[in-house]
Design a protein around this motif. Structure first.
Motif, PDB file in Angstrom:
ATOM      1  N   LYS A 111      -6.070   1.081 -36.065  1.00 36.29           N
ATOM      2  CA  LYS A 111      -4.634   0.820 -36.151  1.00 36.29           C
ATOM      3  C   LYS A 111      -4.441  -0.680 -36.322  1.00 36.29           C
ATOM      4  O   LYS A 111      -5.345  -1.467 -36.001  1.00 36.29           O
ATOM      5  CB  LYS A 111      -3.903   1.328 -34.909  1.00 36.29           C
ATOM      6  N   PRO A 112      -3.284  -1.115 -36.831  1.00 36.63           N
ATOM      7  CA  PRO A 112      -3.042  -2.550 -36.984  1.00 36.63           C
ATOM      8  C   PRO A 112      -3.239  -3.274 -35.661  1.00 36.63           C
ATOM      9  O   PRO A 112      -2.942  -2.745 -34.593  1.00 36.63           O
ATOM     10  CB  PRO A 112      -1.581  -2.616 -37.449  1.00 36.63           C
ATOM     11  N   LYS A 113      -3.761  -4.514 -35.730  1.00 38.93           N
ATOM     12  CA  LYS A 113      -4.144  -5.197 -34.496  1.00 38.93           C
ATOM     13  C   LYS A 113      -2.965  -5.615 -33.623  1.00 38.93           C
ATOM     14  O   LYS A 113      -3.152  -5.973 -32.465  1.00 38.93           O
ATOM     15  CB  LYS A 113      -5.030  -6.399 -34.807  1.00 38.93           C
ATOM     16  N   GLY A 114      -1.733  -5.607 -34.160  1.00 38.14           N
ATOM     17  CA  GLY A 114      -0.559  -5.794 -33.319  1.00 38.14           C
ATOM     18  C   GLY A 114      -0.113  -7.217 -33.101  1.00 38.14           C
ATOM     19  O   GLY A 114       0.828  -7.456 -32.346  1.00 38.14           O
ATOM     20  N   PHE A 115      -0.778  -8.178 -33.739  1.00 38.96           N
ATOM     21  CA  PHE A 115      -0.349  -9.570 -33.627  1.00 38.96           C
ATOM     22  C   PHE A 115      -0.819 -10.326 -34.865  1.00 38.96           C
ATOM     23  O   PHE A 115      -1.564  -9.795 -35.679  1.00 38.96           O
ATOM     24  CB  PHE A 115      -0.906 -10.224 -32.347  1.00 38.96           C
ATOM     25  N   GLY A 116      -0.374 -11.562 -35.001  1.00 39.98           N
ATOM     26  CA  GLY A 116      -0.749 -12.350 -36.169  1.00 39.98           C
ATOM     27  C   GLY A 116      -0.266 -11.693 -37.454  1.00 39.98           C
ATOM     28  O   GLY A 116       0.922 -11.366 -37.594  1.00 39.98           O
ATOM     29  N   ARG A 117      -1.179 -11.448 -38.368  1.00 43.13           N
ATOM     30  CA  ARG A 117      -0.830 -10.793 -39.638  1.00 43.13           C
ATOM     31  C   ARG A 117      -0.617  -9.288 -39.471  1.00 43.13           C
ATOM     32  O   ARG A 117      -0.236  -8.603 -40.416  1.00 43.13           O
ATOM     33  CB  ARG A 117      -1.928 -11.028 -40.681  1.00 43.13           C
ATOM     34  N   ASN A 118      -0.938  -8.785 -38.282  1.00 37.80           N
ATOM     35  CA  ASN A 118      -0.843  -7.345 -38.008  1.00 37.80           C
ATOM     36  C   ASN A 118      -1.690  -6.535 -38.982  1.00 37.80           C
ATOM     37  O   ASN A 118      -1.336  -5.425 -39.373  1.00 37.80           O
ATOM     38  CB  ASN A 118       0.616  -6.875 -38.060  1.00 37.80           C
ATOM     39  N   ALA A 119      -2.819  -7.109 -39.389  1.00 34.38           N
ATOM     40  CA  ALA A 119      -3.658  -6.494 -40.428  1.00 34.38           C
ATOM     41  C   ALA A 119      -4.403  -5.278 -39.903  1.00 34.38           C
ATOM     42  O   ALA A 119      -4.812  -5.229 -38.744  1.00 34.38           O
ATOM     43  CB  ALA A 119      -4.650  -7.515 -40.963  1.00 34.38           C
ATOM     44  N   GLN A 120      -4.580  -4.308 -40.788  1.00 35.17           N
ATOM     45  CA  GLN A 120      -5.451  -3.169 -40.481  1.00 35.17           C
ATOM     46  C   GLN A 120      -6.733  -3.253 -41.291  1.00 35.17           C
ATOM     47  O   GLN A 120      -7.758  -2.705 -40.893  1.00 35.17           O
ATOM     48  CB  GLN A 120      -4.722  -1.850 -40.760  1.00 35.17           C
ATOM     49  N   ILE A 121      -6.689  -3.938 -42.427  1.00 34.79           N
ATOM     50  CA  ILE A 121      -7.869  -4.155 -43.259  1.00 34.79           C
ATOM     51  C   ILE A 121      -8.261  -5.623 -43.147  1.00 34.79           C
ATOM     52  O   ILE A 121      -7.430  -6.503 -43.368  1.00 34.79           O
ATOM     53  CB  ILE A 121      -7.598  -3.829 -44.746  1.00 34.79           C
ATOM     54  N   GLU A 122      -9.520  -5.875 -42.836  1.00 34.03           N
ATOM     55  CA  GLU A 122     -10.001  -7.251 -42.729  1.00 34.03           C
ATOM     56  C   GLU A 122     -10.962  -7.556 -43.880  1.00 34.03           C
ATOM     57  O   GLU A 122     -11.832  -6.742 -44.214  1.00 34.03           O
ATOM     58  CB  GLU A 122     -10.710  -7.485 -41.393  1.00 34.03           C
ATOM     59  N   GLY A 123     -10.809  -8.737 -44.460  1.00 37.84           N
ATOM     60  CA  GLY A 123     -11.621  -9.150 -45.597  1.00 37.84           C
ATOM     61  C   GLY A 123     -10.735  -9.453 -46.790  1.00 37.84           C
ATOM     62  O   GLY A 123      -9.514  -9.277 -46.737  1.00 37.84           O
ATOM     63  N   ASP A 124     -11.344  -9.892 -47.862  1.00 35.08           N
ATOM     64  CA  ASP A 124     -10.599 -10.276 -49.062  1.00 35.08           C
ATOM     65  C   ASP A 124     -10.819  -9.257 -50.168  1.00 35.08           C
ATOM     66  O   ASP A 124     -11.964  -8.920 -50.483  1.00 35.08           O
ATOM     67  CB  ASP A 124     -11.055 -11.666 -49.528  1.00 35.08           C
ATOM     68  N   PHE A 125      -9.738  -8.762 -50.734  1.00 34.81           N
ATOM     69  CA  PHE A 125      -9.851  -7.777 -51.815  1.00 34.81           C
ATOM     70  C   PHE A 125      -8.603  -7.864 -52.689  1.00 34.81           C
ATOM     71  O   PHE A 125      -7.541  -8.292 -52.258  1.00 34.81           O
ATOM     72  CB  PHE A 125     -10.004  -6.357 -51.251  1.00 34.81           C
ATOM     73  N   ARG A 126      -8.759  -7.410 -53.927  1.00 33.80           N
ATOM     74  CA  ARG A 126      -7.646  -7.407 -54.875  1.00 33.80           C
ATOM     75  C   ARG A 126      -6.970  -6.047 -54.870  1.00 33.80           C
ATOM     76  O   ARG A 126      -7.553  -5.044 -54.457  1.00 33.80           O
ATOM     77  CB  ARG A 126      -8.142  -7.739 -56.283  1.00 33.80           C
TER      78      ARG A 126
END
Length: 230
Positions: A111-126
């Motif tokens: 699930k989204p981490k709940g703070f900062g960017r609230n990202a669920q996917i980590e890393g760089d992608f197009r």
């Protein structure tokens, strides 16, 4: 693929090698007298802990090699942009396989981490990146659906998921993935482990026969041993 009845000689040898590795490092547990209750609710006399592979360098190198070969064979050599690990057990596998294939690695949270960017996917992608989700195991495909949906919501294209080990016995195990258009590939299942265990495994005949009974009728075995029945 997990829904393929026959396997090539290469796939069968990969399955037996994987099963032998898992038995050797103590990742396989036969416990018919005290069944495991899986997250899906099924009762099982067997349990596999693929997380143990991280502590065995030669074992993890061989399994990563076999999974990389399977991904190339089924997805193509230039049809994958990144390898994604599912939190948490899939993350080391994604790192090893991405390294072997010379591809970027990502990981997806439950699930989204709940703070900062609230990202669920980590890393760089197009946007539109073609990715393959890898994890340690699957008893059914339900736990993969959340990851697949998160990846698609983030703009990734995903048609394949790979695991080291697939239980491969419970009815409708692939239904949830099939419904969203994702194919599940795997290296080994319980039938492969049973075959190797009968040859040179550390378990007595009584335990092996209990596991064989479970594999022939997992629903009835589960129902009789405190698990779900349908």
């Amino acid at each position: 693929m997990a829904n393929t009845v026959s396997r090539t000689h290469e796939q069968k040898q990969a399955a037996l090698t994987t099963a032998r590795i898992l038995l050797e490092i103590g990742a396989v547990n036969f416990r018919p007298e005290e069944p495991y209750i899986l997250t899906s609710g099924w009762a099982s006399p067997v349990y596999v802990d693929c997380r143990k592979v991280i502590s065995f360098p030669r074992a993890r190198a061989r399994i990563s090699e076999l999974m990389s070969t399977a991904i190339l064979r089924n997805c193509g050599y230039e049809s994958v942009d990144a390898i994604v690990g599912g939190e948490t057990a899939g993350i080391p596998y994604a790192a090893w396989i991405a390294d072997k294939l010379g591809l970027p690695m990502l990981y997806v949270r439950k699930k989204p981490k709940g703070f900062g960017r609230n990202a669920q996917i980590e890393g760089d992608f197009r946007d539109g990146a073609r990715v393959v989700l890898v994890e340690d195991l699957a008893s059914d495909g339900a736990s993969k659906v959340n990851f697949v949906n998160a990846l698609r919501d983030a703009g990734c294209t995903i048609d394949f998921s790979y695991v080291v080990f697939f239980y491969g016995v419970f009815p409708g195990a692939l239904k949830s993935l099939e419904e969203i258009g994702v194919k599940l590939g795997y290296l080994a299942n319980w039938w492969d482990v049973l075959e190797v265990a009968e040859q040179d495994g550390p378990f007595d005949r009584r335990a092996i026969e209990a596991v064989r009974s479970f594999l022939h009728d997992p629903v009835q075995w589960s129902s009789l041993h405190g698990g779900r029945s349908a």
